[in-house]
Write a protein that holds these residues in place. Structure first.
Motif, PDB file in Angstrom:
ATOM      1  N   LYS A  16       0.835  -1.205   0.000  1.00 55.78           N
ATOM      2  CA  LYS A  16       0.000   0.000   0.000  1.00 55.78           C
ATOM      3  C   LYS A  16       0.874   1.260   0.000  1.00 55.78           C
ATOM      4  N   GLY A  17       0.549   2.213  -0.856  1.00 59.11           N
ATOM      5  CA  GLY A  17       1.232   3.504  -0.836  1.00 59.11           C
ATOM      6  C   GLY A  17       0.850   4.284   0.425  1.00 59.11           C
ATOM      7  N   GLY A  18       1.787   5.033   0.950  1.00 59.77           N
ATOM      8  CA  GLY A  18       1.493   5.915   2.076  1.00 59.77           C
ATOM      9  C   GLY A  18       1.273   5.217   3.408  1.00 59.77           C
ATOM     10  N   GLY A  20       3.586   4.316   5.462  1.00 63.74           N
ATOM     11  CA  GLY A  20       4.584   4.768   6.443  1.00 63.74           C
ATOM     12  C   GLY A  20       5.947   4.100   6.294  1.00 63.74           C
ATOM     13  N   LYS A  21       6.218   3.505   5.126  1.00 69.76           N
ATOM     14  CA  LYS A  21       7.501   2.811   4.925  1.00 69.76           C
ATOM     15  C   LYS A  21       8.696   3.759   5.099  1.00 69.76           C
ATOM     16  N   THR A  23       8.812   6.760   6.381  1.00 64.06           N
ATOM     17  CA  THR A  23       8.836   7.347   7.728  1.00 64.06           C
ATOM     18  C   THR A  23       9.497   6.384   8.707  1.00 64.06           C
ATOM     19  N   ASP A  45      13.143   2.843  -3.965  1.00 64.41           N
ATOM     20  CA  ASP A  45      11.900   3.372  -4.539  1.00 64.41           C
ATOM     21  C   ASP A  45      12.226   4.414  -5.613  1.00 64.41           C
ATOM     22  N   LEU A 171       2.758   2.473  16.185  1.00 63.65           N
ATOM     23  CA  LEU A 171       3.015   3.911  16.092  1.00 63.65           C
ATOM     24  C   LEU A 171       1.679   4.636  15.968  1.00 63.65           C
ATOM     25  N   GLY A 172       1.517   5.656  16.781  1.00 63.94           N
ATOM     26  CA  GLY A 172       0.279   6.426  16.731  1.00 63.94           C
ATOM     27  C   GLY A 172       0.267   7.402  15.564  1.00 63.94           C
ATOM     28  N   ARG A 174       0.798  10.656  14.661  1.00 63.11           N
ATOM     29  CA  ARG A 174       1.518  11.735  15.354  1.00 63.11           C
ATOM     30  C   ARG A 174       2.050  12.771  14.366  1.00 63.11           C
ATOM     31  N   PHE A 177       5.779  12.971  13.189  1.00 66.58           N
ATOM     32  CA  PHE A 177       6.347  12.178  12.101  1.00 66.58           C
ATOM     33  C   PHE A 177       6.358  12.968  10.795  1.00 66.58           C
TER      34      PHE A 177
END
Ligand SMILES: Nc1ncnc2c1ncn2[C@@H]1O[C@H](COP(=O)(O)OP(=O)(O)OP(=O)(O)O)[C@@H](O)[C@H]1O
Ligand SMILES: [Mg+2]
Length: 216
Positions: A16-18, A20-21, A23, A45, A171-172, A174, A177
């Motif tokens: 899935k895009g976005g 959090g990879k 980050t 990427d 991870l919340g 936040r 990030f």
């Protein structure tokens, strides 16, 4: 993390895009650098988001290098020769060659996933890839809204149903990030005592524990 000749290699993958990879990759690699590890992010990427973060960051660790999947093995070899101890491989979305190569090269795979139905459904191809490669892999629930206990529990059950292990640290959602990434920094650097920093720290400590068990 013990100092050995072999670097620790973490692959961060998700279809899935976005999710959090990038980050996760830059926050973990920077946490390793804070623990005096020579750390490096290999960005496979073509969007080169981690590499852009590295450009904004300048001359501070971690080093960020780009490598197309076909060059991953060579890039890891050259990182080893340069004394790199902790390598995080960031990958593009989609469970394709890039994810496969990263999973093959890694000691452990982290799969950041938002606890949302579509994101969870997209775990299936990655679950197949990791089960084929037999690399230890863990889903890391990311951007979990505050108080969303039921949502997170359901997400865990769904992932477990696909045969995936779940990282006990999540991870919340936040602001630290995304605020930090835009400046080439990490959550812990802009808010050292904040919740995001604590979560990355807990993830780092958990990772050390798991890797010590997995290592000979
Ligand atoms: N835990 C979090 N809390 C708040 N925002 C987050 C969190 N994790 C990631 N983000 C934000 O979500 C967006 C997507 O994150 P990121 O770029 O890391 O995802 P990605 O999986 O690498 O995306 P792509 O698949 O496009 O490479 C970014 O704006 C990032 O700052
Ligand atoms: Mg990315």
């Amino acid at each position: 993390m013990p100092k050995t000749d072999q670097p620790t290699i973490i692959a961060i993958v998700s279809q899935k895009g976005g999710s959090g990879k990038t980050t996760l990759a830059v926050n973990l690699a920077t946490r390793a650098a804070q623990a005096s590890q020579e750390s490096c992010v290999i960005d496979t990427d073509p969007q080169a988001t981690a590499a852009a973060w590295g450009d904004w960051r300048g001359d501070f660790l971690p080093v960020v290098v780009t490598a197309p999947p076909a060059r991953l093995t060579r890039t890891i070899e050259s990182a080893k020769k340069n004394g790199v101890e902790f390598i995080v491989i960031d990958t593009p979305p989609h469970a394709d060659a890039a994810a496969r190569e990263a999973i093959k090269a890694a000691d452990i795979v982290l799969i950041p996933t938002k606890p949302r139905a579509f994101d969870l459904a997209a775990l299936e191809p990655i679950a197949d890839l990791v089960s084929f490669a037999k690399t230890p892999a863990f889903v890391v629930l990311n951007a979990v809204p505050t108080g969303a206990t039921v949502l997170a529990n359901e997400a865990r059950k769904t992932a477990e149903g696909m045969g995936l292990s779940i990282c006990p640290v999540e991870l919340g959602d936040r602001a630290a990030f995304h605020r930090s990434s835009a400046k080439g920094e990490t959550a812990a650097e802009i808010d050292p005592s904040g919740k995001a920093a604590q979560e990355v720290d807990a993830l780092w400590k958990w990772l050390n524990k798991v890797l010590k068990k997995a290592q000979k």
